[in-house]
Design an enzyme around this catalytic site. Structure first.
Site, short mmCIF file in Angstrom:
data_model
loop_
_atom_site.label_atom_id
_atom_site.label_comp_id
_atom_site.label_asym_id
_atom_site.label_seq_id
_atom_site.Cartn_x
_atom_site.Cartn_y
_atom_site.Cartn_z
N SER A 144 17.72 1.93 4.98
CA SER A 144 16.34 2.27 5.30
C SER A 144 15.91 1.56 6.59
O SER A 144 16.43 1.85 7.65
CB SER A 144 15.43 1.93 4.12
OG SER A 144 14.27 2.74 4.14
N LYS A 196 -12.51 6.07 -0.87
CA LYS A 196 -12.51 4.68 -0.39
C LYS A 196 -11.60 3.80 -1.24
O LYS A 196 -11.00 2.84 -0.74
CB LYS A 196 -13.93 4.12 -0.37
CG LYS A 196 -14.06 2.72 0.18
CD LYS A 196 -13.56 2.66 1.62
CE LYS A 196 -13.70 1.25 2.19
NZ LYS A 196 -13.12 1.13 3.54
#
Length: 327
Positions: A144, A196
């Site tokens: 990765s 939010k």
């Protein structure tokens, strides 16, 4: 009581003593001076001779461990990866006129997408400014983010036992809602917009939130694919076909064009020496001198004791952080 338990108790006692002493000091006017004295002014490193030779100099720089800005060296040891120190090592290796080639050794499962890209961009920038060969030597794992930072290399070597690839992005959080319900814990959230508190671990994600987060993952995945396509000189669609997150053995990676050669560090050094026409290179190795992370001890100087960073870990689990990480 077994030996490990006695050791654990001893460590706890020592940490509590340090905490109490630091709390006393922190009540006075010298707390700022205390923190400044404990923290190094900047990440430091040194070099040592890896192999003495009479010819041109080759530098070894190393990424070992998870690529992240913060590391807990209390558990990882004194050789834990130090992001800022490593960036400085790159600076020095490429700007030092005595160094003619650089070998980057990678033994990492990856880490933060931001930090991985920061390394990649710095290497790309220096490769454009300085005509120095860059060879990557992969250790037991270069997956990765560990693979991502290898993309600026002129050639990539991997040991026959190396695990690499894992081209993809991951972002995760926890869902504590059922546990909270059993314990009678209720959360009250006051927010300015419906998204939010996205990835709030105290409730299930909404379909809209899942779509938002997947869009972020897809964007970061696109960056990864483009980086591999550029670094390995592959067609983008060919990269996508092998970039499903899986890891590959060295022989599989070579057959797919993800690495250049199966070989160890000595082979990578030999290749670097060949690229600068040197038969007897002088090889230096960068050493991270940052001996101890005091993040934990400094956190103990706060009014509340966050033992071993458990509170911070729980808070971090709710932070949407994109990771180029194999796990």
């Amino acid at each position: 009581m077994n030996k490990k338990r006695w050791i654990s108790i001893a460590v706890i006692i020592v940490l509590l003593v340090v905490y109490v002493r630091t709390e006393v000091i922190s009540t006075g006017p010298n707390i700022g001076k205390l923190k400044r004295s404990l923290l190094p002014s900047e990440p430091s490193f040194s070099t040592e001779t890896y192999q003495e030779g009479a010819g041109k100099t080759i530098a070894l720089i190393t990424v070992k461990g998870t690529i992240q800005s913060e590391s807990d060296t209390l558990t990882a040891g004194t050789n834990a990866y130090n992001h800022q120190a490593f960036l400085q090592e790159i600076d020095d290796a490429f700007t030092n006129p005595e160094i003619q080639a650089v070998v980057l050794t990678v033994d990492s499962p990856g880490g933060g997408a931001y930090e991985s890209d920061e390394i990649y961009q710095k290497l790309i920038s220096y490769k454009e400014k300085y005509p120095k060969p860059l060879i990557v030597s992969m250790g037991s794992m270069a997956a990765s983010g560990g693979y991502y930072i290898s993309m600026p290399a002129d050639k990539i070597f991997a040991s026959r036992n190396t695990m690499t690839g894992s081209i993809g992005v991951i972002m995760s959080t926890y869902n504590y809602s059922q546990l909270a319900e059993k314990l009678g814990i209720e959360e009250f959230v006051f927010k300015s917009g419906k998204n939010k508190d996205i990835m709030n671990p105290m409730r299930d994600a909404t379909p809209e939130e899942k779509q938002i987060m997947q869009g972020i993952i897809d964007e970061y995945y696109g960056y990864f694919v483009d980086t591999v396509a550029k670094g390995r000189k592959m067609e983008r669609q060919a990269v996508i076909q092998v970039a499903d997150g899986r890891i590959y053995t060295a022989s599989q990676a070579k057959s797919l064009g993800l690495i250049d050669q199966i070989g160890d560090l000595d082979g990578a050094i030999t290749e670097a020496a060949k690229m600068i026409n040197e038969s007897d290179p002088n090889i230096i190795q960068y050493i991270n001198e940052n001996p101890f992370s005091l993040n934990l001890l400094l956190s103990m100087a706060s009014p509340q004791l966050d033992f071993l960073g458990i509170k911070q870990d729980l808070q971090n689990s709710a932070v949407p952080t994109a990771m180029y990480l194999y796990r």
